[in-house]
Design a protein around this motif. Structure first.
Motif, PDB file in Angstrom:
ATOM      1  N   VAL A 219       0.831  -1.220   0.000  1.00 44.46           N
ATOM      2  CA  VAL A 219       0.000   0.000   0.000  1.00 44.46           C
ATOM      3  C   VAL A 219       0.861   1.263   0.000  1.00 44.46           C
ATOM      4  O   VAL A 219       0.467   2.298  -0.527  1.00 44.46           O
ATOM      5  CB  VAL A 219      -1.029   0.042   1.163  1.00 44.46           C
ATOM      6  N   LEU A 220       2.061   1.168   0.584  1.00 35.84           N
ATOM      7  CA  LEU A 220       2.956   2.327   0.605  1.00 35.84           C
ATOM      8  C   LEU A 220       3.451   2.621  -0.822  1.00 35.84           C
ATOM      9  O   LEU A 220       3.460   3.769  -1.273  1.00 35.84           O
ATOM     10  CB  LEU A 220       4.159   2.089   1.519  1.00 35.84           C
ATOM     11  N   GLY A 221       3.852   1.557  -1.510  1.00 34.92           N
ATOM     12  CA  GLY A 221       4.355   1.713  -2.885  1.00 34.92           C
ATOM     13  C   GLY A 221       3.288   2.268  -3.806  1.00 34.92           C
ATOM     14  O   GLY A 221       3.554   3.149  -4.636  1.00 34.92           O
TER      15      GLY A 221
ATOM     16  N   SER B 202      11.829   0.529   1.568  1.00 34.04           N
ATOM     17  CA  SER B 202      12.497  -0.118   2.699  1.00 34.04           C
ATOM     18  C   SER B 202      13.982   0.254   2.778  1.00 34.04           C
ATOM     19  O   SER B 202      14.686   0.306   1.764  1.00 34.04           O
ATOM     20  CB  SER B 202      12.341  -1.632   2.549  1.00 34.04           C
ATOM     21  N   SER B 203      14.457   0.473   4.003  1.00 30.89           N
ATOM     22  CA  SER B 203      15.869   0.807   4.221  1.00 30.89           C
ATOM     23  C   SER B 203      16.799  -0.284   3.707  1.00 30.89           C
ATOM     24  O   SER B 203      17.837   0.021   3.103  1.00 30.89           O
ATOM     25  CB  SER B 203      16.137   1.006   5.719  1.00 30.89           C
ATOM     26  N   SER B 204      16.463  -1.563   3.927  1.00 38.60           N
ATOM     27  CA  SER B 204      17.367  -2.643   3.488  1.00 38.60           C
ATOM     28  C   SER B 204      17.479  -2.647   1.980  1.00 38.60           C
ATOM     29  O   SER B 204      18.555  -2.903   1.424  1.00 38.60           O
ATOM     30  CB  SER B 204      16.853  -4.019   3.914  1.00 38.60           C
TER      31      SER B 204
ATOM     32  N   SER C 123      12.300  12.280   1.606  1.00 38.90           N
ATOM     33  CA  SER C 123      11.383  11.736   2.623  1.00 38.90           C
ATOM     34  C   SER C 123      11.834  12.097   4.042  1.00 38.90           C
ATOM     35  O   SER C 123      11.308  13.022   4.651  1.00 38.90           O
ATOM     36  CB  SER C 123      11.266  10.234   2.453  1.00 38.90           C
ATOM     37  N   PHE C 124      12.846  11.387   4.551  1.00 33.71           N
ATOM     38  CA  PHE C 124      13.318  11.577   5.938  1.00 33.71           C
ATOM     39  C   PHE C 124      14.488  10.635   6.141  1.00 33.71           C
ATOM     40  O   PHE C 124      14.661   9.689   5.365  1.00 33.71           O
ATOM     41  CB  PHE C 124      12.211  11.197   6.950  1.00 33.71           C
ATOM     42  N   SER C 125      15.277  10.880   7.184  1.00 33.73           N
ATOM     43  CA  SER C 125      16.190   9.825   7.627  1.00 33.73           C
ATOM     44  C   SER C 125      15.565   9.236   8.884  1.00 33.73           C
ATOM     45  O   SER C 125      14.817   9.928   9.596  1.00 33.73           O
ATOM     46  CB  SER C 125      17.593  10.368   7.912  1.00 33.73           C
TER      47      SER C 125
ATOM     48  N   ASN D 211      12.761  -6.519  12.763  1.00 39.84           N
ATOM     49  CA  ASN D 211      14.196  -6.803  12.819  1.00 39.84           C
ATOM     50  C   ASN D 211      14.869  -6.562  11.456  1.00 39.84           C
ATOM     51  O   ASN D 211      15.178  -7.505  10.736  1.00 39.84           O
ATOM     52  CB  ASN D 211      14.377  -8.260  13.269  1.00 39.84           C
ATOM     53  N   TYR D 212      15.044  -5.293  11.099  1.00 43.13           N
ATOM     54  CA  TYR D 212      15.833  -4.951   9.917  1.00 43.13           C
ATOM     55  C   TYR D 212      16.346  -3.529  10.085  1.00 43.13           C
ATOM     56  O   TYR D 212      16.029  -2.870  11.094  1.00 43.13           O
ATOM     57  CB  TYR D 212      15.041  -5.160   8.616  1.00 43.13           C
ATOM     58  N   ALA D 213      17.133  -3.062   9.126  1.00 42.53           N
ATOM     59  CA  ALA D 213      17.859  -1.795   9.275  1.00 42.53           C
ATOM     60  C   ALA D 213      17.013  -0.656   9.839  1.00 42.53           C
ATOM     61  O   ALA D 213      17.416   0.021  10.791  1.00 42.53           O
ATOM     62  CB  ALA D 213      18.454  -1.394   7.924  1.00 42.53           C
TER      63      ALA D 213
ATOM     64  N   GLU E 119      17.587   1.283  13.403  1.00 42.56           N
ATOM     65  CA  GLU E 119      18.021   2.695  13.385  1.00 42.56           C
ATOM     66  C   GLU E 119      17.028   3.595  14.111  1.00 42.56           C
ATOM     67  O   GLU E 119      17.412   4.530  14.800  1.00 42.56           O
ATOM     68  CB  GLU E 119      18.177   3.188  11.937  1.00 42.56           C
ATOM     69  N   MET E 120      15.749   3.309  13.937  1.00 43.01           N
ATOM     70  CA  MET E 120      14.740   4.158  14.582  1.00 43.01           C
ATOM     71  C   MET E 120      14.810   4.008  16.096  1.00 43.01           C
ATOM     72  O   MET E 120      14.743   4.998  16.836  1.00 43.01           O
ATOM     73  CB  MET E 120      13.346   3.790  14.072  1.00 43.01           C
ATOM     74  N   MET E 121      14.938   2.762  16.566  1.00 47.41           N
ATOM     75  CA  MET E 121      14.996   2.536  18.017  1.00 47.41           C
ATOM     76  C   MET E 121      16.270   3.167  18.589  1.00 47.41           C
ATOM     77  O   MET E 121      16.256   3.749  19.669  1.00 47.41           O
ATOM     78  CB  MET E 121      14.941   1.036  18.335  1.00 47.41           C
TER      79      MET E 121
ATOM     80  N   GLY F 290       5.618   7.682  13.793  1.00 49.00           N
ATOM     81  CA  GLY F 290       4.236   7.965  13.442  1.00 49.00           C
ATOM     82  C   GLY F 290       3.615   7.113  12.353  1.00 49.00           C
ATOM     83  O   GLY F 290       2.389   7.010  12.265  1.00 49.00           O
ATOM     84  N   TRP F 291       4.443   6.465  11.515  1.00 51.41           N
ATOM     85  CA  TRP F 291       3.854   5.641  10.449  1.00 51.41           C
ATOM     86  C   TRP F 291       2.975   4.545  11.030  1.00 51.41           C
ATOM     87  O   TRP F 291       2.081   4.038  10.366  1.00 51.41           O
ATOM     88  CB  TRP F 291       4.948   4.978   9.599  1.00 51.41           C
ATOM     89  N   THR F 292       3.264   4.161  12.288  1.00 56.00           N
ATOM     90  CA  THR F 292       2.521   3.076  12.933  1.00 56.00           C
ATOM     91  C   THR F 292       1.014   3.350  12.895  1.00 56.00           C
ATOM     92  O   THR F 292       0.214   2.426  12.792  1.00 56.00           O
ATOM     93  CB  THR F 292       3.031   2.895  14.389  1.00 56.00           C
TER      94      THR F 292
HETATM   95  C1  PHB Z   1      12.240   2.036   5.971  1.00 53.66           C
HETATM   96  O1  PHB Z   1      12.474   0.841   5.789  1.00 53.66           O
HETATM   97  O2  PHB Z   1      13.140   2.892   5.920  1.00 53.66           O
HETATM   98  C2  PHB Z   1      10.849   2.474   6.289  1.00 53.66           C
HETATM   99  C3  PHB Z   1       9.759   1.704   5.881  1.00 53.66           C
HETATM  100  C4  PHB Z   1       8.478   2.109   6.180  1.00 53.66           C
HETATM  101  C5  PHB Z   1       8.269   3.296   6.862  1.00 53.66           C
HETATM  102  C6  PHB Z   1       9.335   4.084   7.247  1.00 53.66           C
HETATM  103  C7  PHB Z   1      10.648   3.676   6.968  1.00 53.66           C
HETATM  104  O3  PHB Z   1       7.021   3.691   7.132  1.00 53.66           O
END
Ligand code: PHB
Length: 395
Positions: free
Chosen positions: A44-46, A104-106, A145-147, A173-175, A179-181, A255-257
């Protein structure tokens, strides 16, 4: 030569020049390749990013300086190896001028070297991997977008200042999750907060959050700080609600949650969540109102931050190519033009940090409240002009 002859010659020259200029325009196609998820956990994001980028192109009749814009889609499936294969096809066979992606970051980390080596300008409309605008930065990578740090670090200080003393961290459990935590943890502990535990759930595979929710509750923390998106965000929020987690601690996180993209599925289960984002639909500007109206009339719902990131990617492409009078042949010039754009879009003024190529923007801290038409994001605080640190980058 008589006057009649001169007249016919004149008409011929005019018709010929109109005809030849139309030929040269119509054969010039600007190819935009997307590397976005059209299947998998972030579908849905894509789709939201692609829809909104197309909206920006529709607004100008899908032409820049007479050149037709063509979007060629590449489905990353949220898998780094698949994304790399698709990028090779888009770059070598389709010969795209610009790439837009990923989510996705990965996946972003996997694509970094190929875009830099082939000098293919990449506009990142989502993925937050910090290093791409830090030690692995490049003038060919521009992030609008954002870091991951930029969105989550402000929440660490803010929640600690609100009297939250202890937190439990939960993320995929991925990049991006890590990084966010880490960003949150750095600022939360700096401000005197303590982390009582952290768990990382198998990415793209976790459907049942029950065992994690039990451990979060047992920790006795004041708050849980989470990041989820897509299907995982919907499942997590619904399950946390059935579990009654908000009765014993504050639900907080990236906030994306509880993005407006997921709220229609999460419904009242999202109420009370406190998060941070780079865009909220309630931003009171003319540019935002116009965008919301045109998005709503085309797609039948309000746009999310993902839509804004897609729309702004489209706008940046349009402005950059216009500044080159439509000539995209020199990749160095194109990359330079992209990073020089500044626009006034739905989220407010958007500028690119010249040192890192990461967007400088406001971060909104919000709470999900019950609105007239369902849950909505109420802004609690605005942190102005936040930059990503990017200490190891100097473009
Ligand atoms: C990411 O993988 O960088 C990522 C994915 C979904 C988001 C935010 C960051 O909502």
């Amino acid at each position: 030569m008589n006057t009649q002859n001169i007249f016919f010659r004149f008409i011929f020259i005019i018709l010929f020049s109109v005809y030849s200029s139309s030929i040269s325009y119509s054969k010039d196609i600007i190819k935009i390749g997307t590397l976005l998820p059209y299947s998998g956990v972030y579908t849905v994001l894509g789709e939201e990013i692609t829809n909104a980028m197309s909206l920006a192109f529709d607004e100008i009749g899908n032409k820049i300086n007479g050149n037709t814009i063509e979007i060629i889609k590449g489905d990353t499936e949220v898998k780094p190896n698949i994304a790399l294969q698709k990028s090779r096809k888009l770059i070598s066979s389709d010969k795209v001028d610009i790439l837009v992606g990923p989510v996705s970051s990965s996946v972003a980390l996997a694509l970094r070297d190929i875009v830099v080596q082939t000098k293919t300008p990449l506009i990142i409309p989502n993925a937050g991997a910090n290093v791409l605008t830090d030690e692995k930065c490049s003038k060919f990578i521009t992030r609008i977008s954002f870091s991951n740090y930029q969105i989550n670090a402000p929440m660490g200080s803010w929640l600690a200042n609100q009297g939250i003393k202890t937190a439990f961290l939960l993320a995929p459990n991925y990049a991006a999750g890590k990084e966010m935590m880490n960003a949150f943890k750095e600022k939360f502990t700096e401000a005197g907060g303590a982390i009582l535990g952290e768990e990382y759930t198998p990415f793209r595979k976790t459907k049942d959050f029950g065992p994690y929710l039990a451990r979060v509750k047992e920790s006795g923390a004041d708050a849980v700080y989470v990041f989820y998106a897509g299907g995982e965000a919907i499942n997590f929020i619904k399950q946390a609600h059935s579990f009654g987690l908000s009765k014993v601690m504050k639900l907080t996180g990236a906030g994306w949650t509880t993005s407006p993209l997921f709220l229609p599925a999460q419904k009242d289960a999202a109420i009370g969540f406190i998060g941070s984002l780079n865009y909220v639909p309630s931003i009171d500007t003319e540019a935002n109102k116009i965008f919301i109206n045109s998005y709503k009339s085309k797609f039948g719902r309000i746009p999310s931050e993902f839509a804004v990131q897609g729309y702004d990617s489209g706008k940046v492409i349009i402005e950059a190519i216009k500044s080159l009078s439509g000539d995209v042949t020199n990749k160095d010039n194109l990359a330079e033009a992209i990073r020089t754009v500044s626009i006034n879009g739905p989220r407010g003024p958007l500028t690119i940090d010249k040192k890192t190529n990461n967007v400088i923007q406001n971060i909104y801290i919000f709470e999900v409240i019950a609105g007239e038409k369902g849950p909505e994001l109420k802004v609690l605080d605005t942190i102005k002009a936040v930059k990503a640190p990017g200490k190891k980058c100097n473009i």
